[in-house]
Design an enzyme around this catalytic site. Structure first.
Site, PDB file in Angstrom:
ATOM      1  N   ASN A   1       1.798   3.732   1.794  1.00 18.87           N
ATOM      2  CA  ASN A   1       2.725   4.187   2.834  1.00 18.87           C
ATOM      3  C   ASN A   1       3.749   3.128   3.247  1.00 18.87           C
ATOM      4  OD1 ASN A   1       1.312   2.398   4.453  1.00 18.87           O
ATOM      5  ND2 ASN A   1       0.660   3.903   5.962  1.00 18.87           N
ATOM      6  N   LYS A   2       3.769   1.984   2.556  1.00 20.07           N
ATOM      7  CA  LYS A   2       4.691   0.912   2.947  1.00 20.07           C
ATOM      8  C   LYS A   2       6.102   1.187   2.434  1.00 20.07           C
ATOM      9  CE  LYS A   2       1.547  -1.478   5.073  1.00 20.07           C
ATOM     10  NZ  LYS A   2       0.394  -0.562   4.953  1.00 20.07           N
ATOM     11  N   ASN A   3       7.085   0.497   3.025  1.00 14.55           N
ATOM     12  CA  ASN A   3       8.489   0.696   2.632  1.00 14.55           C
ATOM     13  C   ASN A   3       8.718   0.381   1.159  1.00 14.55           C
ATOM     14  OD1 ASN A   3       8.529   0.941   5.417  1.00 14.55           O
ATOM     15  ND2 ASN A   3      10.579   0.070   5.597  1.00 14.55           N
ATOM     16  N   LEU A   4       8.022  -0.628   0.654  1.00 11.16           N
ATOM     17  CA  LEU A   4       7.992  -0.910  -0.774  1.00 11.16           C
ATOM     18  C   LEU A   4       6.549  -0.756  -1.209  1.00 11.16           C
ATOM     19  CD1 LEU A   4       9.735  -3.747  -2.736  1.00 11.16           C
ATOM     20  CD2 LEU A   4       7.348  -3.170  -3.183  1.00 11.16           C
TER      21      LEU A   4
ATOM     22  N   GLN B   1       0.833  -1.198   0.000  1.00 11.68           N
ATOM     23  CA  GLN B   1       0.000   0.000   0.000  1.00 11.68           C
ATOM     24  C   GLN B   1       0.876   1.260   0.000  1.00 11.68           C
ATOM     25  OE1 GLN B   1      -0.722   2.141   2.876  1.00 11.68           O
ATOM     26  NE2 GLN B   1      -2.463   3.220   1.998  1.00 11.68           N
TER      27      GLN B   1
END
Length: 386
Positions: A184-187, A182
């Site tokens: 806001n995730k790191n990837l 999603q």
């Protein structure tokens, strides 16, 4: 309001190469699931040491399908944590099973593994731990418990892409491991997720479940053997993911550096303000296992004359965005109406009322850390009980 630029609690980072890759997919004429998705899944499989990987439209779908692959259904119980995005327990309800909430460890804010054994019943079929802010639970202990009670493990590693345990990537070992991509995730693939599976049989079942139960038979035939949904990831998302994966190492270095600065700045500022007695709970200071998806503090509300909402409002007025990750799931009306009692998980209730997510993303400037820490400590000083 502050005249300084607003600092959001998170912001995705997409470089020009990624933007160009999206354009290439749009110009190709093949924008839904196709060659880029196949490439992304193969690259992810390599990342996880050759384990089968299948991608989905979002991280909720990955967990739902993980439960279905594990054979979880009506009458079954799944042990999980009350501190997570509500999707974790909603998918358990969605397959007809019952979430069993076990309280959390106040230090890690993850599932308290020492309390799992007491929650196991003949109906318990799985454990679904959540790695809050990217910090995994003790994986050795988790899988020892699962083996003891013959339980499947469905790891809600939505926030833990890039995290590790004993120098092994989360997802490169274990049972079923679910990640979210999603925004806001790191990837990030904007929306999406992937599921790491144990073998090709499970992978084939996951493929059927994500696209209407469809089985292709040669060039001109097809069959539908099971009930599936519409949870496939597009080539547009996959193209973004491929380039995000290239940038992940530099993102990780930056997140770790920012987290170190947070610890140093909080210690210095609390000391200079004479507030070392305030029980402001920082995260576990771990620079080996976690990916620093978020930097979360637990406010000492018992020592303040204001609530969390007021602290967040005052930070926003100073140009600083924050988030709440998460209120305890058992406090939501759906779960109260199902008979869950907040009093059954008292640590989660306290953390859920007090946890605050501060800005942390690769594009932050070093000086932003000092600005956030100074603003929060000044607010705590202003509202501390005498």
């Amino acid at each position: 309001m502050s005249a300084l630029p607003f600092i959001p609690f998170t912001r995705p980072s997409f470089n020009q190469e990624t933007i160009d890759a999206v354009g290439e997919v749009l110009r190709s004429g093949w924008v839904t699931s196709g060659p880029k998705l196949a490439e992304f899944e193969a690259t992810l499989s390599d990342y996880f040491g050759g384990r089968p990987v299948r991608c989905f439209a979002n991280g909720t779908a990955t967990m739902k399908i993980a439960l279905q692959v594990a054979g979880i259904g009506p009458g079954d119980e799944v042990i999980t944590t009350p501190i997570s995005w509500v999707a974790t327990s909603n998918v358990i309800l969605g397959v007809g099973a019952k979430p069993i909430f076990v309280d959390i460890d106040p230090r890690t804010r993850n599932l308290d593994l020492s309390k799992i054994a007491a929650a196991v019943t003949p109906q318990t079929k799985a454990i679904m731990p959540v790695y809050l802010a990217g910090l995994p639970v003790n994986m050795d202990e988790l899988y020892a418990i699962a083996k003891q009670f013959n339980l499947r493990v469905i790891e809600d590693a939505a926030q833990a892409f890039g995290s590790q345990w004993n120098d092994k990537k989360i997802g490169a070992f274990g049972d079923l491991v679910s990640f979210s991509f999603q925004a806001n995730k790191n990837l990030s693939t904007v929306e999406g997720g992937c599921l790491v599976l144990n073998n090709e049989k499970e992978a084939l079942l996951a493929e059927k479940l994500r696209l209407q139960g469809l089985t292709r038979q040669g060039m001109d035939g097809m069959d539908v053997e099971i009930l599936g949904g519409k949870d496939n990831l597009t080539d547009l998302n996959a193209a973004i993911g491929l380039h995000q994966l290239k940038q992940l190492p530099s993102y990780q270095i930056r997140r770790t550096n920012l987290a170190r600065q947070y610890f140093d700045a909080f210690r210095a500022k609390l000391k200079s303000a004479g507030l070392e007695h305030l029980q402001l709970e920082l995260p576990v200071e771990n620079f080996t296992d976690t990916n620093w998806h978020m930097f979360q503090v637990v406010l000492p509300l018992e020592q303040l004359n204001v609530d969390r909402a007021q602290v967040m409002t005052e930070l926003k007025e100073l140009g600083i965005g924050t988030g709440v990750h998460y209120p305890a799931i058992t406090g939501f009306s759906l779960y109260k109406n199902l008979g869950y009692q907040a009093s059954d998980t008292p640590v989660a209730q306290r953390i859920g009322r007090s946890i605050l997510t501060l800005p942390l993303f690769p594009g932050m400037a070093d000086e932003d850390i000092g600005r956030v820490v100074e603003a929060l400590v000044n607010i705590l000083q202003q509202h501390a009980k005498k």
